[in-house]
Structures are given as structure tokens and as C-alpha cells.
Design an enzyme around this catalytic site. Sequence first.
Site, short mmCIF file in Angstrom:
data_model
loop_
_atom_site.label_atom_id
_atom_site.label_comp_id
_atom_site.label_asym_id
_atom_site.label_seq_id
_atom_site.Cartn_x
_atom_site.Cartn_y
_atom_site.Cartn_z
CE LYS A 10 -9.07 -1.86 6.18
NZ LYS A 10 -8.12 -1.83 5.05
CE1 TYR A 50 -4.70 2.18 6.81
CE2 TYR A 50 -6.73 3.39 6.43
CZ TYR A 50 -6.07 2.21 6.71
OH TYR A 50 -6.80 1.05 6.90
CG ASN A 113 -8.17 -5.09 3.34
OD1 ASN A 113 -8.83 -4.18 3.86
ND2 ASN A 113 -6.86 -5.17 3.47
CG HIS A 116 -6.15 -1.39 9.96
ND1 HIS A 116 -5.07 -1.21 9.12
CD2 HIS A 116 -5.76 -0.97 11.20
CE1 HIS A 116 -4.06 -0.68 9.83
NE2 HIS A 116 -4.46 -0.52 11.09
CD GLU A 127 -2.53 1.43 13.29
OE1 GLU A 127 -3.12 0.40 13.66
OE2 GLU A 127 -2.04 1.57 12.15
P1 CMP Z 1 -4.66 -2.02 5.89
O1 CMP Z 1 -4.23 -3.18 6.72
O2 CMP Z 1 -5.79 -1.21 6.37
O3 CMP Z 1 -3.39 -1.06 5.65
C1 CMP Z 1 -3.26 -0.24 4.50
C2 CMP Z 1 -4.33 -0.50 3.49
O4 CMP Z 1 -4.10 0.00 2.19
C3 CMP Z 1 -4.47 -1.99 3.29
O5 CMP Z 1 -5.05 -2.58 4.43
C4 CMP Z 1 -5.32 -2.04 2.03
O6 CMP Z 1 -6.70 -2.01 2.29
C5 CMP Z 1 -4.96 -0.74 1.31
N1 CMP Z 1 -4.33 -0.96 0.01
C6 CMP Z 1 -4.86 -0.59 -1.15
N2 CMP Z 1 -4.04 -0.92 -2.16
C7 CMP Z 1 -2.97 -1.51 -1.62
C8 CMP Z 1 -1.78 -2.07 -2.15
N3 CMP Z 1 -1.52 -2.09 -3.46
N4 CMP Z 1 -0.89 -2.60 -1.29
C9 CMP Z 1 -1.13 -2.58 0.05
N5 CMP Z 1 -2.25 -2.05 0.61
C10 CMP Z 1 -3.16 -1.52 -0.23
#
Ligand code: CMP
Length: 139
Positions: A10, A50, A113, A116, A127
Amino acid sequence: MAERTLAIIKPDALKSRYAGKILQRIDEAGFTIRAMRLLNLSKKEAEGFYAVHRERPFFASLTTFMSSGPVIVMALEAPDAVKKWRTLMGATDPAKADAGTLRKEFGASIENNATHGSDAPETATFELGYFFTGMELAR
Ligand code: CMP
């Protein structure tokens, strides 16, 4: 049987220059990188990726973040790749991720984070197809 999953490094991880370290961990874990590309997602492209989260309160912020800078998208192959990559990444929230996982090491917050990964083989099919053509995946 080898399986494939979609992995993303990311924008936060690229900005922090963690891409090389994350790629090294992918190699060391035994994944084969079948396809890889650096992309600058538009807001619309991030929203399409998403789309399952469009009703969530974090959707706008997430898609703004994912279009804020370059990402690296990859098709990773290994036996049980979906689960194996999720284990290497750790919990979505870096604060809750186990020691030694990528998100613990390189993630800053639940949104920033670092990585993904697809959450199931069916999701991986969607995806992978979102970013790569059939020809790129035919290897
Ligand atoms: P990802 O695995 O990319 O899938 C969805 C993304 O939403 C997740 O990682 C997080 O980076 C983002 N996200 C932001 N806020 C939240 C939340 N409260 N709960 C879950 N995902 C979140």
C-alpha cells in the site's frame, strides 16, 4: 495444489521505503511472484477494487488513501496462498497483529496497514482479474 492470491503493497509502505523489505519477506516465505506492477490508482479505480466495502463508514477514507500514492500489486503463488499470505500479513489492525507479521512491523494504523491480501480464493479470482489480464496470469 498451488493457489494464487492478490497482494498489494500500500501507499504508506512505499512512502516509508518498506517495499524492498516486504518483497524480501515474500521471497523468503516461498511465494512465487507470477505478476507484478506499480500503479497509481485513481479514486474511481480504488472504489471499484473495494466495492464490497462501499457501505462501510471507512470507505471514503480508505479509497482516498489507496489513491494517494503508488501501490505495488502482485499475483502470489504458493500452496494455500490465500491463507499463507494472510498469516504473513497479520491482523488488519497492526496494533492487534502478531509479532513478526508484516503489518506489525510495517503498518501504522488500521488504514495505513502496509499490505492487502484477498480474503478467500473466490475473492482472489476477482481481485487478480481486476489488475491483471488473462495473458499476464497464463504463466
Ligand atoms: P484491507 O485488507 O486492504 O481491506 C479493507 C481495508 O479497509 C483494510 O485492509 C483497512 O486498511 C481498511 N480499514 C479502515 N478502517 C477499517 C476498519 N475499521 N475495519 C476494517 N478495515 C478498515
